[in-house]
Design an enzyme around this catalytic site. Structure first.
Site, PDB file in Angstrom:
ATOM      1  N   HIS A  48     -50.277  29.021 -54.234  1.00 36.66           N
ATOM      2  CA  HIS A  48     -51.305  28.405 -53.394  1.00 36.66           C
ATOM      3  C   HIS A  48     -51.186  28.746 -51.912  1.00 36.66           C
ATOM      4  O   HIS A  48     -52.147  28.556 -51.161  1.00 36.66           O
ATOM      5  CB  HIS A  48     -51.279  26.886 -53.565  1.00 36.66           C
ATOM      6  CG  HIS A  48     -51.726  26.438 -54.921  1.00 36.66           C
ATOM      7  ND1 HIS A  48     -53.000  26.662 -55.401  1.00 36.66           N
ATOM      8  CD2 HIS A  48     -51.071  25.788 -55.919  1.00 36.66           C
ATOM      9  CE1 HIS A  48     -53.114  26.165 -56.617  1.00 36.66           C
ATOM     10  NE2 HIS A  48     -51.952  25.639 -56.966  1.00 36.66           N
ATOM     11  N   ASP A  87     -52.567  19.157 -61.650  1.00 41.32           N
ATOM     12  CA  ASP A  87     -53.402  19.895 -62.592  1.00 41.32           C
ATOM     13  C   ASP A  87     -53.386  19.249 -63.965  1.00 41.32           C
ATOM     14  O   ASP A  87     -54.410  19.230 -64.672  1.00 41.32           O
ATOM     15  CB  ASP A  87     -52.935  21.343 -62.692  1.00 41.32           C
ATOM     16  CG  ASP A  87     -53.318  22.159 -61.467  1.00 41.32           C
ATOM     17  OD1 ASP A  87     -54.434  21.976 -60.958  1.00 41.32           O
ATOM     18  OD2 ASP A  87     -52.489  22.964 -61.015  1.00 41.32           O
ATOM     19  N   ARG A 134     -42.523  30.965 -56.660  1.00 41.32           N
ATOM     20  CA  ARG A 134     -43.612  30.735 -57.602  1.00 41.32           C
ATOM     21  C   ARG A 134     -44.645  31.848 -57.429  1.00 41.32           C
ATOM     22  O   ARG A 134     -45.120  32.104 -56.326  1.00 41.32           O
ATOM     23  CB  ARG A 134     -44.274  29.376 -57.384  1.00 41.32           C
ATOM     24  CG  ARG A 134     -45.430  29.155 -58.359  1.00 41.32           C
ATOM     25  CD  ARG A 134     -45.822  27.714 -58.521  1.00 41.32           C
ATOM     26  NE  ARG A 134     -46.497  27.150 -57.364  1.00 41.32           N
ATOM     27  CZ  ARG A 134     -47.223  26.027 -57.405  1.00 41.32           C
ATOM     28  NH1 ARG A 134     -47.341  25.360 -58.557  1.00 41.32           N
ATOM     29  NH2 ARG A 134     -47.791  25.554 -56.320  1.00 41.32           N
ATOM     30  N   ASP A 149     -38.137  42.517 -57.569  1.00 40.67           N
ATOM     31  CA  ASP A 149     -37.671  43.702 -56.856  1.00 40.67           C
ATOM     32  C   ASP A 149     -37.359  43.411 -55.395  1.00 40.67           C
ATOM     33  O   ASP A 149     -36.478  44.067 -54.811  1.00 40.67           O
ATOM     34  CB  ASP A 149     -38.710  44.827 -56.947  1.00 40.67           C
ATOM     35  CG  ASP A 149     -38.721  45.528 -58.301  1.00 40.67           C
ATOM     36  OD1 ASP A 149     -37.937  45.130 -59.186  1.00 40.67           O
ATOM     37  OD2 ASP A 149     -39.520  46.465 -58.479  1.00 40.67           O
ATOM     38  N   GLU A 159     -49.060  22.415 -67.322  1.00 38.31           N
ATOM     39  CA  GLU A 159     -50.076  21.821 -66.465  1.00 38.31           C
ATOM     40  C   GLU A 159     -51.389  21.531 -67.190  1.00 38.31           C
ATOM     41  O   GLU A 159     -52.395  21.222 -66.538  1.00 38.31           O
ATOM     42  CB  GLU A 159     -50.348  22.752 -65.278  1.00 38.31           C
ATOM     43  CG  GLU A 159     -49.107  23.073 -64.458  1.00 38.31           C
ATOM     44  CD  GLU A 159     -49.381  24.022 -63.318  1.00 38.31           C
ATOM     45  OE1 GLU A 159     -49.678  23.533 -62.218  1.00 38.31           O
ATOM     46  OE2 GLU A 159     -49.320  25.251 -63.542  1.00 38.31           O
TER      47      GLU A 159
END
Length: 253
Positions: free
Chosen positions: A48, A178, A73, A87, A152
């Site tokens: 987000h 959610d 996240r 990576d 969620e």
């Protein structure tokens, strides 16, 4: 020289209570402050918040300088996104909106090198391998990657036992906002029936031998820990900044 040991993954497996902070503002000085505050982990929210891989890299470096483990996240359950954050140095990733065991397995495969997975080897181009200075990185990294998947939706609840049983999933974390919306509690997120669903889900996750996590309203934290949560979010930098600045603005001079 092998990949670094993932202390957060080990602590999850040991059932330790791990309390942390969500980072959404993208401020490296604030991230360093958070890293030195005493949290068990800090999460860089690439879902987000407006992070790109270069910004995520800088956030990871800022946290490494404090010794606090980073969780990243990702925006979604896509192998190329997971490859990029691994990576640049993430060892613990969180994948949102995982609704089935197959989706959980896909996330795990994306985080592992063959033959256990499909992660491509960037070799000398990767920060994770020290740009080639960690010669045994690819042969040892799989064991040190920690995968958190988020439940969620109603579908995730229905498939929770199967999701939690997936080899390579270290933790299942509930996203109550959610989840409340998907279960029909968007306008009544304090409904006892809703939180009973979450408590039941925590039991399912723990029965599978995995860590259970949540980002709940602060007044629910003690209840969630009592129910079996061991990965607990205490808030976010954005929410804390908003509350602190609003309180300051309302204060008497």
């Amino acid at each position: 020289m092998p990949a670094p040991k993932n202390r957060l993954k080990q602590a999850m497996a040991e059932g330790k209570l791990l309390r942390g902070l969500w980072l959404a503002l993208g401020s490296e000085p604030l991230t360093e402050i958070a890293g030195r505050a005493g949290f068990d982990w800090c999460l860089v929210d690439g879902e987000h918040a407006p992070f790109d891989p270069a910004m995520i890299r800088r956030q990871i470096i800022a946290l490494e300088n404090t010794g606090t483990p980073a969780i990243v996240r990702v925006p979604g359950n896509a192998d190329w996104i997971l490859k990029q954050v691994l990576d640049v140095g993430a060892q613990t990733v969180m994948v949102p909106m995982v609704n089935s065991a197959e989706e959980a397995r896909a996330a795990v495969r994306a985080c592992r090198y063959p033959p256990q997975g499909i992660r491509g080897d960037g070799g000398y181009t990767m920060r994770a391998s020290g740009y080639g200075a960690v010669p045994d990185y690819a042969s040892t990294a799989n064991a040190e990657v920690c995968v958190i998947v988020q439940a969620e939706t109603r579908a995730a609840l229905d498939n929770l036992a199967e999701i939690a049983a997936v080899d390579g999933v270290d933790c299942v974390l509930f996203g109550p906002a959610d989840l409340a919306a998907d279960l029909g509690y968007r306008d009544n997120p304090t409904a006892p029936e809703f939180w009973q669903e979450i408590r039941r889900g925590i039991g399912v996750i723990r029965a599978a031998g995995k860590a259970a996590g949540i980002f709940a309203p602060p007044q629910r934290n003690a209840e969630m820990v009592a129910a079996g949560v061991t990965v607990l979010s205490l808030g976010s930098d954005a929410a804390l900044a908003t509350a602190t600045l609003q309180a300051l603005a309302r204060s008497e001079t």
